[in-house]
Design an enzyme around this catalytic site. Structure first.
Site, short mmCIF file in Angstrom:
data_model
loop_
_atom_site.label_atom_id
_atom_site.label_comp_id
_atom_site.label_asym_id
_atom_site.label_seq_id
_atom_site.Cartn_x
_atom_site.Cartn_y
_atom_site.Cartn_z
N GLN A 224 7.88 51.67 30.81
CA GLN A 224 7.12 52.35 31.85
C GLN A 224 5.68 51.86 31.88
OE1 GLN A 224 9.32 56.37 30.42
NE2 GLN A 224 7.58 56.77 31.74
N ARG A 371 8.82 64.02 30.85
CA ARG A 371 8.46 64.53 32.18
C ARG A 371 7.33 65.55 32.05
NH1 ARG A 371 12.75 65.14 37.09
NH2 ARG A 371 11.22 64.80 38.69
N CYS A 372 6.24 65.08 31.48
CA CYS A 372 5.24 66.03 31.03
C CYS A 372 3.94 65.30 30.79
CB CYS A 372 5.76 66.61 29.72
SG CYS A 372 4.59 67.49 28.73
N GLU A 742 6.16 65.89 37.69
CA GLU A 742 6.62 66.66 36.54
C GLU A 742 6.55 68.16 36.74
OE1 GLU A 742 3.67 65.12 34.13
OE2 GLU A 742 4.78 63.35 33.54
#
Ligand code: CDP
Length: 796
Positions: A224, A371-372, A742
């Protein structure tokens, strides 16, 4: 606006629910994932993993593996050590074993690698490696790690005499103590946010291709953050940075799992350098689930000082985080527990104090930002569970208690109790929209009626505001590299354009939405803009995509570079129209003469002039780059409301309705935003209801496959009612957007858990830790007690 102005929605600009351009290739099965790539002469690598969570390595015998036909190389930690590569630095200033030398420290840890003609030979050869282990007692939770006489897991580290990773604190201790002295009531709650795994469908993998003739290393990989990986490879492998090219092709989901540097990447690179052939490593699902970055696994002791009328006077939090064997979270360097101190940003609270302790255990590294935005999920979960408990303790209505303590619209900019500066929001309005949608008052009546007939209905509210978009560079860095991002725009002479950013999409749709920002800023139809990301040789330097930072930072850079292009195009327009720049007006896609609006030139005509008819002295071409360092984070807000029915006989609970009110500022693509919210809510539902990945007392990972670690299918997933009517533009973002990726995964879990606890009101049950499995609900109901702790290693 003249009659010639373009219709922004028609050209796919801001607010257009443009279909995702990337889906064309995905739907046709023409995506280009790492495992789709085959290079001439390519070899395959497999990893031998430790079956034990904690053991001394007495010896490794690789002789039988070397004898298997088709095997080219067997790598061990000892061999890596001769090149100073047995250990690597992590993104949190710790070290991590690449291949174990002295001890194994978690089940699934990388012990050796085989590189062979095909993956099957490599796998067989791994099984032929004989490792003599001397087992040590495993430590599977922080309490065991902190116990007197516990074995020291990180005895490789000079000066490390216990299992504590860090002790850290933030906030106003004295002010908080005073608030507690003045309180009419104190509400206490202990919670555990269990270990969870981002488990993207595509596992991790890399293809390293070192070319001795050019000295260039090209690595195709599932990352990523390609530029961070390039820097890490340069530092770890001591290769010159300009001779390293990281290409992140299509990615089948990341969710934070693909930010860290994993041993498999490093081993495939070394193997390619040694063998001078491309080496492919593709992780299998169990390998991904047991050895790559886990998330959460954190315990809270929380206390709230309350005034009788419901005003929150202060908050105390202590967290104990289980970091596994290596502290390898990717997070802003100066915050040990990520952005946990974003807790209670939603509420106007005079004082707060947080102490955080990190502990090593015999588990794979934890704390990855799934996701944070770096522990915000835990922060918001703890916040909203504590808020519900406090309202219950005071006998106050859930909604009224929240409304009373919310930061008010006219209080912005607002300093949160832990020191962040939030800049905008309409919290009460979002709550009102949510309550109206769920028909709150009627539901409460229905709930009371149902109770009389033995039916258990519950309603859970959760709110969240999330700090999205690290940097600014003043406060946020990873390993000292400042957090900002970038965009490069090249407008060709025909007015078509190529845009590259330092972010890296993994399913979020950047190829669609970035083109929409260009369309908005320049009037070039979105279909005329190609977006590329993920190649360090072509993309401008950026910190990658995680923590929903893309829109706040790279998205802002896209707007800024477009404005630079527009500024040059204005000069070209003045030249073409033979007037001075000051006499020129802009409307979408066109410059015109103020005094004579019908005399104008399009952006496409300006582009052609940039290559064919520029004024004397002007640099030819229409290209530029913008590096964007945001002045602040963006702070989206959301209210999630869930209603459930719990079956008192079995503990099974069903979602009746779920309402989501998200305010993420200006929406670039409303359809994509809704997709992000639905995906996040589904992950929230999974975490709260069914996802169970844990460790038994012997340190075995339980749930390391999709039969045990459940992903909700369309069958289990509840329906969602989404509301978009509240829009508070971000005051400092060039197009007023805030992040969204998120939010629902961050704020959703507490809504589900709060709803189940609400259904159990009157039983004395204050907490059931996630996952709220039916047997835990049944146990709570039957024995009228909390069911807390990390299953199945529980005190009871
Ligand atoms: O960093 P990441 O892409 O994961 O998250 P994000 O910046 O919140 O964006 C997720 C997706 O939603 C991207 O395609 C964004 O462009 C889009 N989005 C949007 O259309 N409008 C917003 N206000 C925020 C995001």
């Amino acid at each position: 606006m003249t009659s010639q102005a373009l219709d922004e929605i028609k050209i796919g600009g801001l607010g257009s629910s443009r279909k995702r351009v990337e889906d064309d290739r995905f739907i046709r099965g023409r995506g280009n994932y790492t495992d789709d790539i085959t290079l001439p002469g390519m070899l395959h690598m497999e990893i031998l993993r430790s079956p034990l969570p904690h053991a001394i390595i007495k010896s490794i015998d690789t002789s039988k593996a070397w004898e298997i036909p088709g095997v080219h190389l067997v790598l061990t930690g000892e061999m890596m050590a001769t090149r100073n590569l047995a250990w690597m630095p992590t993104l949190s200033y710790d070290t991590q074993a690449v291949l174990a030398t002295d001890k194994v420290r978690f089940q699934g840890q990388e012990v050796a690698c085989v590189i062979a003609d095909d993956p099957y030979i490599a796998k067989d050869a791994c099984e032929a490696i004989e490792v003599d282990y001397e087992p040590l007692p495993p430590i599977v939770n922080p309490w065991q790690g902190l116990a007197e006489g516990a074995p020291v897991i990180r005895d490789d580290k000079t000066g490390q005499s216990d299992n504590v990773v860090y002790n850290w604190e933030v906030g106003d201790k004295a002010g908080t103590d005073r608030a507690f002295e003045q309180a009419d009531a104190i509400s206490k709650l202990e919670l555990h946010y269990p270990r969870s795994h981002p488990s993207p469908i595509e596992c991790c993998g890399s293809i390293a291709d070192f070319n001795r003739a050019t000295s260039k290393l090209t690595v195709y990989m599932t990352t990523q953050a390609p530029h961070i990986i390039r820097a890490a490879v340069a530092m770890v492998a001591e290769l010159p940075e300009h001779m390293i090219r990281i290409i992140s092709p299509d990615i089948g989901g990341g969710f934070g799992n693909k930010v860290p540097v994993y041993p498999g990447y490093v081993c495939s690179i070394l193997a390619s350098i040694l063998l001078e052939r491309p080496v492919k490593w593709i992780e299998d699902k169990t390998g991904n689930l047991i050895s790559t970055g886990f998330a959460r696994d954190i315990y809270l002791k929380g206390e709230m000082a309350l005034r009788r009328d419901g005003k929150i006077l202060g908050v105390r939090m202590h967290t104990d985080a289980d970091h596994g064997a290596f502290f390898s979270d990717a997070q802003p360097s100066k915050f040990k527990i990520g952005l946990m101190h974003s807790a209670f940003a939603t509420y106007d609270i005079p004082a707060a104090h947080l102490t955080a302790r990190g502990v090593y255990t015999n588990k794979a590294p934890g704390g990855v930002a799934y996701r944070c935005s770096f522990r915000v999920t835990e922060a918001m979960f703890f916040q909203e569970r504590m808020i519900q408990a406090a309202a219950d303790d005071l006998g106050m209505d859930q909604a009224a208690f929240r409304r009373m303590n919310f930061v008010r619209d006219d209080d912005f900019p607002h300093r949160t109790p832990f020191g962040f500066l939030t800049d905008s929001g309409q919290y009460a309005k979002c709550l009102d929209v949510g309550l109206a949608a769920i028909d709150y008052d009627n539901f409460r009546k229905e709930q009371a009626e149902a109770r009389k007939r033995g039916r258990l209905l519950g309603l859970g509210i959760s709110t969240m505001t999330e700090p999205l978009g690290a940097g600014n560079s003043r406060e946020y860095d990873i390993l000292g590299i400042k957090m900002f991002d970038s965009a490069e725009l090249k407008v060709h002479m025909t007015g078509k354009a190529l845009l590259r950013t330092g972010a890296k999409t993994q399913g979020q749709g950047h190829e669609t939405t970035w083109a929409q920002i260009v369309a908005h800023e320049l009037g070039i139809p979105a279909d005329d803009v190609t977006v590329e990301e993920g190649d360090t040789d072509t993309a401008p330097f950026g910190m990658g995509t995680y923590a929903s930072r893309s829109t706040p930072v790279a998205g802002a850079a896209v707007a800024m570079v477009s404005r630079k292009i527009r500024a040059k195009a204005r000069k070209l327009a003045a030249h073409l129209l033979e007037v001075s720049e000051e006499d020129i007006e802009w409307e979408l896609g066109r410059f015109y003469v103020r005094s004579s609006p019908s005399r104008g030139v399009t952006i496409q005509e300006c582009a052609m002039a940039a290559y064919s008819n520029m004024p004397d002295g002007m640099e030819p071409g229409l290209e530029n780059t913008a590096y964007y360092d945001p002045p602040n984070l963006t702070w989206p807000f959301a209210v999630y409301i869930v209603t459930v029915e719990v079956d008192p006989e079995t503990g099974v609970w069903d979602v009746l309705r779920m309402v989501a009110v998200d305010d993420c500022g200006v929406r670039i693509n409303p359809m994509i935003v809704e997709g992000q919210i639905m995906g996040g809510l589904t992950e929230a539902y999974a975490m709260s209801s069914m996802q169970f990945i844990t460790f038994d007392a012997d340190g075995n990972c339980v749930g390391s496959n999709y039969m045990d670690y459940l992903l909700p299918t369309a069958w289990e997933t509840p329906g969602y009612e989404l509301h978009s009517e509240v829009v508070t533009p971000c005051p400092h973002h060039p197009i007023g957007a805030k992040g969204i990726g998120e939010c629902a995964a961050v704020g959703g879990p507490a809504a589900f858990v709060n709803a189940v606890i609400d259904a159990l009101s009157g039983t004395g049950v204050r907490n059931i830790d996630m996952p709220v499995l039916p047997d835990r609900v049944w146990e709570a109901l039957t024995y009228r007690r909390d069911v807390s702790g990390a299953p199945p290693v529980r005190q009871d």
